[in-house]
Design an enzyme around this catalytic site. Structure first.
Site, PDB file in Angstrom:
ATOM      1  N   TYR A 125     -16.179 -11.273 -35.828  1.00 36.13           N
ATOM      2  CA  TYR A 125     -17.043 -11.688 -36.931  1.00 36.13           C
ATOM      3  C   TYR A 125     -17.707 -10.502 -37.624  1.00 36.13           C
ATOM      4  O   TYR A 125     -18.538 -10.685 -38.506  1.00 36.13           O
ATOM      5  CB  TYR A 125     -18.130 -12.635 -36.424  1.00 36.13           C
ATOM      6  CG  TYR A 125     -17.616 -13.992 -36.034  1.00 36.13           C
ATOM      7  CD1 TYR A 125     -16.516 -14.119 -35.202  1.00 36.13           C
ATOM      8  CD2 TYR A 125     -18.228 -15.147 -36.495  1.00 36.13           C
ATOM      9  CE1 TYR A 125     -16.037 -15.365 -34.838  1.00 36.13           C
ATOM     10  CE2 TYR A 125     -17.745 -16.387 -36.129  1.00 36.13           C
ATOM     11  CZ  TYR A 125     -16.661 -16.486 -35.308  1.00 36.13           C
ATOM     12  OH  TYR A 125     -16.184 -17.711 -34.949  1.00 36.13           O
ATOM     13  N   LYS A 192     -11.896 -12.476 -21.947  1.00 36.74           N
ATOM     14  CA  LYS A 192     -10.433 -12.440 -21.822  1.00 36.74           C
ATOM     15  C   LYS A 192     -10.060 -10.997 -21.476  1.00 36.74           C
ATOM     16  O   LYS A 192      -9.231 -10.358 -22.149  1.00 36.74           O
ATOM     17  CB  LYS A 192      -9.797 -12.922 -23.138  1.00 36.74           C
ATOM     18  CG  LYS A 192      -8.316 -13.192 -23.057  1.00 36.74           C
ATOM     19  CD  LYS A 192      -7.952 -14.499 -22.408  1.00 36.74           C
ATOM     20  CE  LYS A 192      -6.447 -14.640 -22.281  1.00 36.74           C
ATOM     21  NZ  LYS A 192      -6.036 -15.833 -21.528  1.00 36.74           N
ATOM     22  N   ASP A 250     -18.710 -19.168 -30.270  1.00 35.82           N
ATOM     23  CA  ASP A 250     -18.704 -20.075 -31.412  1.00 35.82           C
ATOM     24  C   ASP A 250     -17.885 -21.320 -31.072  1.00 35.82           C
ATOM     25  O   ASP A 250     -18.320 -22.467 -31.257  1.00 35.82           O
ATOM     26  CB  ASP A 250     -18.093 -19.343 -32.610  1.00 35.82           C
ATOM     27  CG  ASP A 250     -18.279 -20.106 -33.905  1.00 35.82           C
ATOM     28  OD1 ASP A 250     -19.006 -21.111 -33.891  1.00 35.82           O
ATOM     29  OD2 ASP A 250     -17.695 -19.696 -34.921  1.00 35.82           O
TER      30      ASP A 250
END
Ligand code: NAI
Length: 368
Positions: A125, A192, A250
């Site tokens: 983002y 991850k 999010d």
């Protein structure tokens, strides 16, 4: 009782209705709040040339605490999201979303109680993007190739995912401090790192380091994001506070909100070191705006978070108790909840629902 001055940005669409409902309920809770109303959104462009006037930013800076209704972001006009601008200008690096089921609200799970702590400033983002076919994209592709970092197809668009030690440490520390302050037992870091070793790997390494400082006080746990999603859906009770880099947070916060009962009841806050802006998760719902149909619960529960933040714990607890009572009784619930529960009863208007909450608060305070 201490009086607190709070900036109220009512927003537009249903924000106008949910903000008015929230003010009524906060007044009935016994908290002494002086509202300083400041505007933002499309209606400000004509007057001030910007959807986020400097006077509104100044009002938040002055009072340090604000609550905001949703603001419509018109599609394809070059109008930048007011929410993103506020987050950047005020350095609101934490997105905090408690996920608490309300029995009677029609959620898939009636006993969810976890808190999502999402990093709000970087990751995919950050807005660092290279358009497919541009010179810059071509140079970046060549650079990666020359560095032996890997080959990227020449017809690719590229978004950069920066994850810093600074932002990771800030968000993980916030999650642990929040857990301590709220008497919560465990922080889980979702990542991850098995695939993105230098970005998510860094996040996880920092999370493990920060976790050591809280050993014996708050437990630490880690999950790969895809496994986290499956675990969450199968058994949400195993999670307490969960901390995420921006993108996963999010997505996970909407997933969790949906499991607990949906947009109408999901509160949130954007918090920084100096300022805090509380707001419901939902948008301005243009399809029902101005019809007195909106469910104001999410903004009202955001106000309860704000009261906690201001130290008005009793008023916040009264509001949550009143919300639970009105939902449990099930007589005055808005259309979104009627649809979610499948109960064939007339939907209450936003005003009727708010009046029921105010009555429940008056009854509570009378008993006290
Ligand atoms: P939305 O959340 O406004 O609406 C999605 C659906 O949920 C609609 O059917 C709506 O009627 C329903 N809904 C949402 N909140 C509700 C409530 N409190 N009570 C009853 N029903 C409710 O999302 P959408 O349609 O994607 O966005 C509309 C506008 O809101 C867009 O311009 C978007 O950019 C903006 N937005 C603003 C946000 C903010 O200011 N924080 C957050 C999300 C979207």
């Amino acid at each position: 009782m201490t009086q607190h001055t709070v900036t109220l940005i009512p927003g537009d669409g249903i924000g106008v209705e949910t903000s008015a409902a929230m003010q009524k309920v906060v007044a009935a809770s016994g908290a002494d709040i002086l509202w300083e109303v400041a505007e933002a959104g499309a209606s400000m462009i004509e007057e001030c040339g910007t959807p986020l006037p400097e006077s509104t930013i100044e009002a938040v800076k002055r009072n340090k605490v604000a609550i905001k209704g949703p603001i419509t972001t018109p599609v394809g006009t070059g109008f930048r999201s007011v929410n993103v601008a506020l987050r950047k200008t005020l350095d609101l690096y934490v997105c905090l979303r408690p996920v608490l089921s309300i029995p009677g609200a029609g959620g898939r799970y009636e006993d969810m109680d976890l808190v999502i702590v999402r990093e709000n400033s970087e990751d995919l983002y950050a807005g660092i993007e290279f358009e497919e076919g541009s010179d810059a994209a071509r140079r970046l592709i060549d650079f990666c190739d020359n560095e032996g970092a890997g080959s990227i197809r020449p017809d690719s668009g590229i978004s950069i995912k920066p994850i810093s030690v600074t932002a990771s440490e800030n968000i993980v520390r916030y999650a642990f401090e929040y857990a301590l302050a709220q008497g919560r037992k465990k922080v889980t870091a979702a990542h991850k790192a098995n695939i993105m070793k230098y970005s998510d790997g860094l996040f996880l390494r920092v999370a493990r380091e920060v976790a050591k400082e809280y050993e014996g006080r708050v437990a630490f746990d880690e999950r790969i994001i895809d496994a986290f999603c499956m675990n969450l859906v199968m058994d949400p009770s195993q999670f307490d506070v969960v901390v995420f880099p921006n993108l996963y947070g999010d997505i996970a916060s909407d997933l969790a909100a949906g499991m607990a009962g949906g947009l109408g009841i999901a509160p949130g806050a954007n918090i920084g070191k100096d300022y805090a802006v509380f707001e419901a998760v939902h948008g301005s719902a243009p399809d029902i705006a101005g019809q007195d149909k909106a469910n104001p619960t999410a903004e009202i529960l955001s106000a309860a978070m704000m009261l906690d933040h201001l130290g008005e714990l009793e008023a916040a607890a009264r509001i949550r108790a009143a919300v639970r009572k009105v939902y449990a009784e099930g007589e005055h619930l808005t259309g979104d909840i009627r649809r979610a529960t499948g109960v064939d009863a007339p939907a209450a208007s936003c005003t009727e629902f708010t009046d029921a909450l105010v009555a429940a608060l008056a009854e509570q305070r009378y008993k006290e």
